[in-house]
Write an enzyme that holds these catalytic residues in place. Structure first.
Site, PDB file in Angstrom:
ATOM      1  N   GLY A 119       6.605  13.496 -38.332  1.00  0.00           N
ATOM      2  CA  GLY A 119       5.727  13.737 -39.487  1.00  0.00           C
ATOM      3  C   GLY A 119       5.278  12.471 -40.169  1.00  0.00           C
ATOM      4  O   GLY A 119       4.623  11.621 -39.570  1.00  0.00           O
ATOM      5  N   LYS A 190       8.604  14.900 -28.401  1.00  0.00           N
ATOM      6  CA  LYS A 190       8.565  13.725 -29.280  1.00  0.00           C
ATOM      7  C   LYS A 190       9.328  12.555 -28.651  1.00  0.00           C
ATOM      8  O   LYS A 190       8.909  11.399 -28.759  1.00  0.00           O
ATOM      9  CB  LYS A 190       9.146  14.079 -30.650  1.00  0.00           C
ATOM     10  CG  LYS A 190       8.243  15.058 -31.405  1.00  0.00           C
ATOM     11  CD  LYS A 190       8.979  15.681 -32.560  1.00  0.00           C
ATOM     12  CE  LYS A 190       8.096  16.638 -33.340  1.00  0.00           C
ATOM     13  NZ  LYS A 190       8.876  17.430 -34.307  1.00  0.00           N
TER      14      LYS A 190
END
Ligand SMILES: NC(=O)c1ccc[n+]([C@@H]2O[C@H](COP(=O)([O-])OP(=O)(O)OC[C@H]3O[C@@H](n4cnc5c(N)ncnc54)[C@H](OP(=O)(O)O)[C@@H]3O)[C@@H](O)[C@H]2O)c1
Length: 410
Positions: A119, A190
């Site tokens: 994020g 990720k």
């Protein structure tokens, strides 16, 4: 009059909508700082806008549709046209990174993706820029906020996995279909992106073994507390002797470990290199406004740092899981008979597994042995556990969870 910088926005959902709002709020400040005023050239959703028109009239394209198609085609077409692309799309980067970065290099433009990992935590920028001169040996961390919230709740309240997941859904930390998060697949995507950047390695999602948290019980967390351990879903990417290992798994940490104190829907990534020792970055891992802030940061970078993408990709050899060394927590339900511990210790010893600590609980039929063993090749540990699983004195299949052995003094 200030020149404008025209941004084509693909997708106007949670992140795209927040990006639109933030862009309007911050446009004056960005214009004052950069001399160019960012504004939307157009918005594409399923029901509005034309990609061709948006591409034609944009200086850069922001892709916030998600998934593979049509996001992949649009991103490649923008790069081919020499337009910088900013994206938050971990699926796309972890599965098609090679062709996207090749597209950026071929036309001398940039592909930026800060929001795709952790994020708003600026781990990509720090790795690309601040630590460009460091040889990163290891990247590990908590890169999925949903599972970190669930595990934190289980530890805090003693609640089951199912109840903690329901609570996460009520609070908006988990989606109605939480599969990608709880199976570890989201974290694996990720970690593939982080491994590519850290090691210039063409690692893709299908090369990252992942395990999730669905099988974790309140008992595991409870027993491990007595050994000073905290459970996290970790992504670990590391180099060893010219080879690379990238994996995601639930894992116990000692209480003083920097990642042990990261609770709730937060993310944290630790970077290790001889040049920097160890740096941990942490913060909110998702959320519309937070993610949009990371996207806008990339847009400003594109405005102020023209040039081409320098990310190169080499083929690297991946270490087979059986050869990677890990310490383990082992939970055995056994009959409380003389010689039980001796039999188990013999099997562990024969396979080269050495015990670090043991807690024995209960008596009679329901005795439990909970132990932590020192780091050993996973193939050897699994062989020992398979052999122990055959013993008649066992009352339930053995349960094992990896442990990060370092005991930090806080
Ligand atoms: N949400 C988060 O907290 C978060 C955090 C980090 C990264 N991300 C990433 O950010 C990206 C966007 O996520 P999000 O949560 O904002 O998604 P979202 O709320 O589902 O929004 C997706 C948007 O894309 C549009 N879209 C879908 N298919 C399309 C198509 N075929 N053609 C054109 N437009 C299409 C949708 O249009 P309609 O409006 O017409 O449906 C919607 O506006 C994803 O890559 C996600 O992984 C999200």
């Amino acid at each position: 009059m200030t020149d404008s910088f025209r941004v084509g926005l693909l997708g106007h959902g949670t992140v795209g909508g927040a990006f639109d709002t933030l862009l309007s709020e911050r446009a004056d400040a960005i214009a004052a700082a950069t001399g160019r005023r960012p504004e939307l050239a157009g918005v594409l959703t399923r029901s509005r806008g034309s990609f061709d028109d948006i591409l034609e009239s944009s200086d850069a394209v922001v892709e916030l549709i998600g998934g593979i198609e049509p996001a992949r085609t649009y991103a490649l077409r923008a790069l081919e046209a020499g337009k910088p692309v900013v994206t938050a799309n971990k699926q796309l980067l972890s599965q098609h990174g090679d062709e996207l970065f090749a597209g950026a290099r071929a036309s001398g433009t940039q592909l930026r993706y800060e929001a795709a990992v952790a994020g708003v935590v600026p781990v990509i920028r720090v790795m690309r820029e601040s630590f460009a001169g460091a040889h990163i040996e290891k990247v590990h961390g908590i890169v999925n906020g949903t599972t970190n919230y669930i595990l934190s709740e289980m530890a805090r309240t003693g609640a089951s996995y199912g109840d903690s997941l329901s609570r996460a859904q009520e609070l908006g930390y988990a989606e109605a279909d939480p599969t990608e998060d709880v199976t570890g697949k989201d974290a694996a995507a990720k970690m593939a992106i982080l491994a590519r950047l850290a090691f210039q390695a063409g690692v893709t999602l299908d090369q990252v073994p992942f395990e999730g948290i669905e099988a974790i019980t309140a008992d595991d967390i409870d027993y491990a507390k007595e050994l000073g351990l905290v459970l996290k879903l970790l992504g670990v990417a590391e180099r060893r002797d010219g080879r690379v290992s990238v994996r995601v798994f639930p894992c116990f940490l000692y209480g003083g470990h920097p990642l042990a104190s990261v609770v709730g829907p937060f993310n944290a990534v630790t970077l290790e290199s001889p040049a920097i020792t160890e740096v941990t970055l942490s913060g909110p891992g998702a959320g519309g406004p937070q993610t949009a802030s990371a996207v806008l940061g990339d847009v400003v970078s594109v405005m102020t740092t023209p040039g081409m993408d320098l990310e190169a990709t080499e083929q690297v050899e991946l270490i087979p899981s059986d050869e990677v060394e890990s310490a383990f927590y082992l939970h055995l339900e056994v009959a409380d008979e003389p010689g039980v511990l001796a039999q188990i210790a013999r099997i562990l010893g024969d396979n080269g597994v050495s015990v670090k600590s043991v807690v024995q609980k209960g008596i009679g039929e329901n005795a439990r042995l909970v132990m932590v063993v020192h780091a050993v090749a996973e193939g050897r540990f699994n062989a020992a556990v398979a052999e122990i699983g055959e013993l008649e004195l066992l009352r339930a299949p053995p349960r094992s969870i990896r442990v990060i052995e370092e005991e930090f003094v806080s």
